[in-house]
Structure formats: structure tokens, C-alpha cells
Design an enzyme around this catalytic site. Structure first.
Site: not given
Ligand code: SIN
Length: 284
Positions: A104, A260, A275
Site C-alpha cells: 500500500h 511498502h 510512526r
Molecule cells: C505501515 O506503516 O504500513 C507499517 C510498516 C511497518 O510496520 O513496517
């Protein structure tokens, strides 16, 4: 690109299409303009940048995020207590489903989707829990002139309905990350299928399996075969890189040109990340 010689940092590319590790900077300290300019140039050139051994308080994480723009408060997922602009991404040893475990681009379901996401590792499994990234410039570059011409005339509908709507993936998910399942009234926004990056001027595909529902003016059934073909191109192995986390690692990716995927291969172990998401502009 204005220049490719860094005055304040060392930049080591991770794969030909995207990803670079940056060393020589402590992100807990206020960055000079020269340091920020170098990091910014590396970000535009490599699309996802990685730092190691960063000890950051939530305030320092937010301060780094604010160098890039205003910060997002997630409309559906509960924030860290006391820090509305921080998402705690946690998978407990007892849980089976992770957050972000599919390809996504963050927040493409907003009218003005995210510019970038800055993920800091607090606790990681001994092995597993890597994150993969895929260059959407590379996916665009490989398409035929005929298909590119068709795609340039198309727009697509993005929504969080299949994640956060009634019966969406989040309704079945994690105990450790509260998300609000918002019912049937999840907004839809239309973005161009081909995005011109506002800073580099490069074109890339701007669709993704999690949040792109259909092409504008097409039914879901009509859209599916072409979307599936494009998704297959978008995640081709040569267009990806993979990052192995350690506590203190930090990644920042450009949601305008990168997908990612958080791998979910570490059941029985804990993973804890924070995040911060930088707001972006309307897609053009
Ligand atoms: C995300 O922001 O989609 C999670 C990425 C992760 O935890 O590696």
C-alpha cells in the site's frame, strides 16, 4: 536533481531502484539547514531512506517530522496516548495479524494523501518483521507507450472502506491497536492513476491494492483485470528493496512514489514501532 554530493552525511544505496542508508547524523538533535538539505536530496533520489541507532523521544520524532511539513492525525486508528500525531504500530506475541501487512501507499484514501511516513523501531523480533518497499517510478517506466497513454487519461477511486469500513480487514484485527470501524460511510476520493511527483517531476503509478477500489467511471468488475495487471508490475521483485530492522532503526519513505509492505513472519515475538506521517498535497 540539483546535486548528488552530500556535505554532511554519507549515503549508501541499498538497491538500484530505491533505498539508501544514511549515516553521520543524529536525528535527536535539531538539524542544521545543510543537514536537512542533504537528507532531503537523498530522500528524493532514493525514495526511502534508512538510519540506524537513533534514540528518539516521541517529541524528537515529531520534531524531525515537522521539518518536512504538517503532521497527520490518523482518521481511523487510535494514536499513542498523549501524542495524537504518533501511531504506535504494535504486534503482540499472541497476535496473528499485523498492521500494514499488504502492499500500500499510506493514506491514499485521503483527499490530500501523505507525503511521507517516518517509522522508528522500538522493539523488533530477533528475526523477521522486515519491511519491503517498491518503486512506483520503476513500474511506470517499464510500461509500453500504448498502455501509458491509456493510463494517463484515467483516474481512480481510493477509499479506506475495505480496511476500516463495515466488515473491513480492521474489524477482524489486532487487539493491541484500536481502530475505529467507521461503518458504511467511508469517503471516496479520486486521484490520477499516473502521478507527477511535485518535487522531482518524475511520473509514477499512483494506485495500490489496499485502497484503490476501481477506475473512475468504470465498475469494480471492469477495473479488476487492469488493476491486477498493474499491481503485478508495481510489486515486481527488481523494483523492490527490503529493510531489516534493529531497535533504533528509522525509515522514511515517500508515499508519492513508493509502496511498502510490513512482513508478518514473526508470530510469537513482539514488534513495536512508532510512526509519524507527514501530510501531502492534492495529487496531480
Ligand atoms: C505501515 O506503516 O504500513 C507499517 C510498516 C511497518 O510496520 O513496517
Amino acid at each position: 536533481m540539483a546535486y548528488d554530493v552530500y556535505k554532511t552525511i554519507t549515503v549508501s544505496p541499498l538497491s538500484p531502484h530505491l533505498g539508501a542508508e544514511i549515516s553521520g547524523v543524529d536525528l535527536s538533535k535539531p538539524l542544521s539547514n545543510a543537514q536537512f538539505d542533504d537528507i532531503h536530496q537523498a530522500f528524493l533520489k532514493h525514495h526511502v531512506i534508512f538510519f540506524r541507532d537513533q534514540t528518539l523521544t516521541p517529541e524528537q520524532h515529531l520534531a524531525f517530522g515537522r521539518r518536512w511539513g504538517t503532521l497527520n492525525v490518523h482518521p481511523y486508528v487510535k494514536s499513542m496516548a498523549g501524542y495524537p500525531e504518533i501511531l504506535e504500530i504494535i504486534k503482540e506475541p499472541s497476535e496473528k495479524i499485523n498492521f500494514g501487512g499488504g502492499w500500500h501507499s499510506d493514506m491514499s484514501f485521503l483527499e490530500e494523501p501523505a507525503l511521507g511516513s517516518i517509522l522508528h523501531a522500538i522493539e523488533v523480533p530477533d528475526v523477521g518483521g522486515d519491511t519491503m518497499f517498491a518503486s512506483q517510478y520503476a513500474a511506470w517506466d517499464v510500461l509500453s507507450p500504448g498502455l501509458r497513454k491509456t493510463l494517463e487519461s484515467l483516474r481512480a477511486i481510493h477509499s479506506a472502506a475495505e480496511e476500516y469500513g463495515t466488515g473491513g480487514a480492521s474489524s477482524k484485527k489486532r487487539a493491541s491497536m484500536d481502530s475505529e470501524v467507521v461503518g458504511d460511510e467511508v469517503p471516496e476520493y479520486e486521484h490520477p492513476v499516473v502521478r507527477t511527483h511535485p518535487e522531482t517531476g518524475r511520473k509514477g503509478l499512483y494506485i495500490n491494492p489496499a485502497f484503490t477500489l476501481r477506475f473512475a467511471g468504470w465498475t469494480k468488475k471492469e477495473s479488476r483485470p487492469l488493476l491486477e495487471y498493474l499491481f503485478e508490475v508495481c510489486r515486481r521483485e527488481p523494483f523492490t528493496c527490503r529493510f531489516r530492522w534493529r531497535p533504533g532503526s528509522l525509515a522514511m519513505w515517500d508515499n508519492r512514489c513508493v509502496w511498502h509492505f510490513a512482513l508478518n513472519d514473526y508470530h510469537g515475538q513482539r514488534r513495536h514501532m512508532r510512526r509519524v506521517t507527514v501530510n501531502g498535497d492534492k495529487v496531480r
